[in-house]
Design a protein around this motif. Structure first.
Motif, PDB file in Angstrom:
ATOM      1  N   GLN A  33       0.835  -1.204   0.000  1.00 20.67           N
ATOM      2  CA  GLN A  33       0.000   0.000   0.000  1.00 20.67           C
ATOM      3  C   GLN A  33       0.871   1.256   0.000  1.00 20.67           C
ATOM      4  OE1 GLN A  33      -2.633   0.049   3.366  1.00 20.67           O
ATOM      5  NE2 GLN A  33      -4.223   1.107   2.226  1.00 20.67           N
ATOM      6  N   LEU A  34       1.912   1.268   0.816  1.00 19.52           N
ATOM      7  CA  LEU A  34       2.818   2.405   0.864  1.00 19.52           C
ATOM      8  C   LEU A  34       3.535   2.582  -0.469  1.00 19.52           C
ATOM      9  CD1 LEU A  34       4.271   4.667   2.398  1.00 19.52           C
ATOM     10  CD2 LEU A  34       5.908   2.948   3.173  1.00 19.52           C
ATOM     11  N   GLY A  35       3.967   1.479  -1.066  1.00 18.56           N
ATOM     12  CA  GLY A  35       4.654   1.538  -2.349  1.00 18.56           C
ATOM     13  C   GLY A  35       3.784   2.154  -3.434  1.00 18.56           C
ATOM     14  N   TRP A  36       2.546   1.716  -3.525  1.00 21.37           N
ATOM     15  CA  TRP A  36       1.655   2.268  -4.546  1.00 21.37           C
ATOM     16  C   TRP A  36       1.339   3.740  -4.272  1.00 21.37           C
ATOM     17  CZ3 TRP A  36       1.420   0.575  -9.108  1.00 21.37           C
ATOM     18  CH2 TRP A  36       1.523  -0.777  -9.386  1.00 21.37           C
ATOM     19  N   THR A  37       1.260   4.110  -3.022  1.00 14.63           N
ATOM     20  CA  THR A  37       1.037   5.526  -2.690  1.00 14.63           C
ATOM     21  C   THR A  37       2.220   6.372  -3.168  1.00 14.63           C
ATOM     22  OG1 THR A  37      -0.276   4.892  -0.781  1.00 14.63           O
ATOM     23  CG2 THR A  37       0.578   7.136  -0.809  1.00 14.63           C
ATOM     24  N   LEU A  38       3.436   5.866  -2.974  1.00 20.68           N
ATOM     25  CA  LEU A  38       4.616   6.600  -3.436  1.00 20.68           C
ATOM     26  C   LEU A  38       4.676   6.674  -4.958  1.00 20.68           C
ATOM     27  CD1 LEU A  38       7.279   5.286  -0.909  1.00 20.68           C
ATOM     28  CD2 LEU A  38       6.270   7.565  -1.005  1.00 20.68           C
ATOM     29  N   VAL A  39       4.262   5.611  -5.638  1.00 18.75           N
ATOM     30  CA  VAL A  39       4.214   5.629  -7.106  1.00 18.75           C
ATOM     31  C   VAL A  39       3.219   6.682  -7.568  1.00 18.75           C
ATOM     32  CG1 VAL A  39       3.492   4.310  -9.132  1.00 18.75           C
ATOM     33  CG2 VAL A  39       4.974   3.253  -7.426  1.00 18.75           C
ATOM     34  N   GLU A  40       2.057   6.713  -6.942  1.00 18.76           N
ATOM     35  CA  GLU A  40       1.036   7.697  -7.315  1.00 18.76           C
ATOM     36  C   GLU A  40       1.548   9.125  -7.081  1.00 18.76           C
ATOM     37  OE1 GLU A  40      -3.550   8.960  -6.177  1.00 18.76           O
ATOM     38  OE2 GLU A  40      -2.676   7.152  -5.312  1.00 18.76           O
ATOM     39  N   LEU A  41       2.218   9.343  -5.972  1.00 17.06           N
ATOM     40  CA  LEU A  41       2.778  10.661  -5.689  1.00 17.06           C
ATOM     41  C   LEU A  41       3.803  11.049  -6.751  1.00 17.06           C
ATOM     42  CD1 LEU A  41       3.183  13.124  -3.828  1.00 17.06           C
ATOM     43  CD2 LEU A  41       4.869  11.763  -2.597  1.00 17.06           C
ATOM     44  N   GLY A  42       4.662  10.119  -7.119  1.00 18.80           N
ATOM     45  CA  GLY A  42       5.664  10.393  -8.143  1.00 18.80           C
ATOM     46  C   GLY A  42       5.027  10.742  -9.476  1.00 18.80           C
ATOM     47  N   LEU A  43       3.983  10.028  -9.849  1.00 23.72           N
ATOM     48  CA  LEU A  43       3.306  10.323 -11.111  1.00 23.72           C
ATOM     49  C   LEU A  43       2.642  11.696 -11.077  1.00 23.72           C
ATOM     50  CD1 LEU A  43       1.739   6.840 -11.900  1.00 23.72           C
ATOM     51  CD2 LEU A  43       3.675   7.948 -13.049  1.00 23.72           C
ATOM     52  N   ARG A  44       2.082  12.046  -9.942  1.00 24.04           N
ATOM     53  CA  ARG A  44       1.478  13.386  -9.832  1.00 24.04           C
ATOM     54  C   ARG A  44       2.535  14.477  -9.936  1.00 24.04           C
ATOM     55  NH1 ARG A  44      -3.457  13.321  -5.495  1.00 24.04           N
ATOM     56  NH2 ARG A  44      -4.527  11.523  -6.376  1.00 24.04           N
TER      57      ARG A  44
END
Length: 61
Positions: A33-44
């Motif tokens: 869950q944390l990993g996907w949150t960081l990926v989403e933040l990076g894409l934003r």
């Protein structure tokens, strides 16, 4: 305190802790869950227009 009573108290506490741990989110799921949150933040962050470094005006006296 007698050793057998002491051991029994530890066993009871261990059982309580195991029951509590079963209610929590598994560590692997939390990492995912944390990993996907960081990926989403990076894409934003990538979607935002890039601003160059701030330039300061040089004043001469």
């Amino acid at each position: 305190m007698h050793a057998d009573i002491h051991l029994r108290l530890h066993e009871l506490r261990a059982d309580e802790l195991r029951a509590e741990a079963a209610d929590h989110v598994p560590r692997e799921r939390l990492r995912t869950q944390l990993g996907w949150t960081l990926v989403e933040l990076g894409l934003r962050l990538l979607e935002q227009p890039h601003r160059g470094p701030a330039r300061r005006a040089i004043r001469t006296a």
